[in-house]
Design an enzyme around this catalytic site. Structure first.
Site, PDB file in Angstrom:
ATOM      1  N   ASN A 227       0.933  -1.183  -0.018  1.00  0.00           N
ATOM      2  CA  ASN A 227       0.133   0.047  -0.039  1.00  0.00           C
ATOM      3  C   ASN A 227       0.927   1.203  -0.089  1.00  0.00           C
ATOM      4  O   ASN A 227       1.375   1.550   0.982  1.00  0.00           O
ATOM      5  CB  ASN A 227      -0.754  -0.012   1.224  1.00  0.00           C
ATOM      6  CG  ASN A 227      -1.788   1.220   1.393  1.00  0.00           C
ATOM      7  OD1 ASN A 227      -1.882   1.994   0.477  1.00  0.00           O
ATOM      8  ND2 ASN A 227      -2.187   1.360   2.507  1.00  0.00           N
TER       9      ASN A 227
ATOM     10  N   LYS B 187       0.148   4.314  -0.336  1.00  0.00           N
ATOM     11  CA  LYS B 187      -0.609   5.322   0.457  1.00  0.00           C
ATOM     12  C   LYS B 187      -0.502   6.673  -0.729  1.00  0.00           C
ATOM     13  O   LYS B 187      -0.435   6.464  -1.868  1.00  0.00           O
ATOM     14  CB  LYS B 187      -0.149   5.758   1.600  1.00  0.00           C
ATOM     15  CG  LYS B 187      -0.362   4.530   2.619  1.00  0.00           C
ATOM     16  CD  LYS B 187       0.092   4.778   3.980  1.00  0.00           C
ATOM     17  CE  LYS B 187       0.290   3.615   4.908  1.00  0.00           C
ATOM     18  NZ  LYS B 187       0.204   3.685   6.255  1.00  0.00           N
TER      19      LYS B 187
ATOM     20  N   HIS C 253      -9.348   0.848   5.083  1.00  0.00           N
ATOM     21  CA  HIS C 253      -8.411   1.065   5.497  1.00  0.00           C
ATOM     22  C   HIS C 253      -8.454   2.132   6.774  1.00  0.00           C
ATOM     23  O   HIS C 253      -9.233   2.935   6.569  1.00  0.00           O
ATOM     24  CB  HIS C 253      -6.850   1.539   4.562  1.00  0.00           C
ATOM     25  CG  HIS C 253      -5.806   1.847   5.131  1.00  0.00           C
ATOM     26  ND1 HIS C 253      -5.505   2.762   5.995  1.00  0.00           N
ATOM     27  CD2 HIS C 253      -4.728   0.892   4.963  1.00  0.00           C
ATOM     28  CE1 HIS C 253      -3.996   2.421   6.474  1.00  0.00           C
ATOM     29  NE2 HIS C 253      -3.713   1.383   5.750  1.00  0.00           N
TER      30      HIS C 253
ATOM     31  N   GLU D 118      -6.885   4.472   7.829  1.00  0.00           N
ATOM     32  CA  GLU D 118      -6.722   5.866   7.486  1.00  0.00           C
ATOM     33  C   GLU D 118      -7.930   6.571   6.742  1.00  0.00           C
ATOM     34  O   GLU D 118      -8.304   7.551   6.942  1.00  0.00           O
ATOM     35  CB  GLU D 118      -5.286   6.015   6.863  1.00  0.00           C
ATOM     36  CG  GLU D 118      -4.110   5.996   7.403  1.00  0.00           C
ATOM     37  CD  GLU D 118      -3.086   5.401   6.851  1.00  0.00           C
ATOM     38  OE1 GLU D 118      -2.804   5.549   5.692  1.00  0.00           O
ATOM     39  OE2 GLU D 118      -2.044   4.923   7.566  1.00  0.00           O
TER      40      GLU D 118
ATOM     41  N   GLU E 115      -5.183  -5.230  10.651  1.00  0.00           N
ATOM     42  CA  GLU E 115      -4.147  -4.230  10.936  1.00  0.00           C
ATOM     43  C   GLU E 115      -4.418  -3.471  11.981  1.00  0.00           C
ATOM     44  O   GLU E 115      -5.358  -2.577  12.141  1.00  0.00           O
ATOM     45  CB  GLU E 115      -4.214  -3.220   9.712  1.00  0.00           C
ATOM     46  CG  GLU E 115      -3.937  -3.765   8.130  1.00  0.00           C
ATOM     47  CD  GLU E 115      -3.342  -2.784   7.134  1.00  0.00           C
ATOM     48  OE1 GLU E 115      -2.462  -2.801   6.776  1.00  0.00           O
ATOM     49  OE2 GLU E 115      -3.976  -1.865   7.086  1.00  0.00           O
TER      50      GLU E 115
ATOM     51  N   GLY F  86       2.542   2.038  10.786  1.00  0.00           N
ATOM     52  CA  GLY F  86       3.587   3.278  10.749  1.00  0.00           C
ATOM     53  C   GLY F  86       4.213   3.623  11.946  1.00  0.00           C
ATOM     54  O   GLY F  86       4.913   4.564  11.948  1.00  0.00           O
TER      55      GLY F  86
ATOM     56  N   SER G 203       3.735  -2.284  10.153  1.00  0.00           N
ATOM     57  CA  SER G 203       5.022  -2.218  10.556  1.00  0.00           C
ATOM     58  C   SER G 203       5.650  -3.428  10.166  1.00  0.00           C
ATOM     59  O   SER G 203       6.642  -4.040  10.763  1.00  0.00           O
ATOM     60  CB  SER G 203       5.314  -1.756  12.061  1.00  0.00           C
ATOM     61  OG  SER G 203       4.727  -0.570  12.167  1.00  0.00           O
TER      62      SER G 203
HETATM   63  C1  PEP Z   1      -0.606  -0.072   6.272  1.00  0.00           C
HETATM   64  O1  PEP Z   1      -0.811   1.353   6.080  1.00  0.00           O
HETATM   65  O2  PEP Z   1      -1.560  -0.705   5.549  1.00  0.00           O
HETATM   66  C2  PEP Z   1       0.480  -0.471   6.676  1.00  0.00           C
HETATM   67  C3  PEP Z   1       0.422  -1.469   7.152  1.00  0.00           C
HETATM   68  O3  PEP Z   1       1.360   0.545   7.061  1.00  0.00           O
HETATM   69  P1  PEP Z   1       3.020   0.157   7.611  1.00  0.00           P
HETATM   70  O4  PEP Z   1       3.365  -0.941   6.903  1.00  0.00           O
HETATM   71  O5  PEP Z   1       3.829   1.334   7.235  1.00  0.00           O
HETATM   72  O6  PEP Z   1       2.822   0.263   9.114  1.00  0.00           O
END
Ligand code: PEP
Length: 251
Positions: free
Chosen positions: A6, A8, A92, A94, A162, A168, A206
């Site tokens: 992803n 973003k 997601h 976000e 998630e 992040g 992460s």
């Molecule tokens: C995400 O936003 O889907 C995600 C998993 O981000 P990150 O790997 O940067 O934590």
């Protein structure tokens, strides 16, 4: 296994060099590991063109639930499919936070994705406060109930667990916690669709080359949704190679 990236709101359609490196390295990854990259919408068309005859496929990061109409700034699942993309992320955290998306909206988006022939990657996960209150399992079950309509086709569905506090931040749940939630999600999917449906359940939050093997080796983890580490071809491919190693160890 499925490893999905992803990107973003990162990337530039005038510079496909990193994406091109991913495409070039994708054949190193065992074919049982599917690779999907979800760049920003303005890069979809060019990315699909660049990935022609590659095992790597392309997805979008969101879609509207309507096929067309007065929805300024939105893209329909049909428009995404017309670019040659095969997946779309919906729900997601976000988007749930920044755009107030509810489970009901996410559910409609997942159905819209499937209507257009796309596979929906439906994201769920608890906040840190919810985990601290011991509510993680309950929150995830409630998100599944609200975000996955009865009419959903399990053949075009992926779930991404998630935890919001792991996205992040460089923090991840313990493997025992990942196993517990993935076990619950698997039971929910078995109840809804039957044990043969085989809906992949990804872990996201992460994931990096350094922790990918440990997380992907957890029971009922069928891949990863990767944010930051998917922006670099070498990191993304290293995570996919960790998935390959896990599969080899399981064989
Ligand atoms: C995400 O936003 O889907 C995600 C998993 O981000 P990150 O790997 O940067 O934590």
């Amino acid at each position: 296994m499925l490893i999905a990236g992803n990107w973003k709101m990162n990337g530039d359609p005038r510079d496909l060099s990193e994406f091109t490196r991913m495409v070039a390295r994708a054949p190193e990854v065992r074919s049982a590991v599917a690779l999907v990259v979800c760049p920003p919408a303005v890069m979809l068309q060019k990315s699909v063109e660049r990935a022609t005859v590659s095992p790597l496929t392309v997805g979008a990061q969101d879609c509207h639930f309507a096929a067309s109409g007065a929805h300024t700034g939105d893209l329909s699942a049909e428009m995404i499919a017309s670019c040659g993309a095969e997946y779309v992320i919906v729900g997601h955290s976000e988007r749930r936070t920044d755009h107030g998306e509810t489970d009901e909206i996410v559910s409609r988006k997942a159905l819209a994705a499937q209507r257009a022939g796309l596979t929906a990657i439906v994201c769920i996960g608890e906040t840190e406060a919810q985990r601290d209150a011991g509510e993680a399992d309950q929150v995830v079950t409630s998100q599944l109930n609200g975000s996955i309509a009865d009419a959903v086709d399990p053949g075009r569905l992926v779930i991404a667990y998630e935890p919001v506090w792991a996205i992040g931040t460089g923090r991840t749940p313990s493997t025992a916690d990942v196993a517990a939630i993935h076990g619950s999600i698997r039971r929910w999917l078995d109840d809804r669709f039957g044990t043969v449906a085989g809906v992949p359940v990804l872990y996201g939050g992460s994931v990096k080359p350094g922790n990918a093997h440990e997380l992907l080796a957890v029971e009922n983890v069928d891949g990863a949704l990767v944010g930051g580490a998917s922006l670099k071809a070498d990191d993304f491919i290293a995570i996919a190679l960790a998935a390959t190693a896990v599969l080899e160890a399981r064989a």
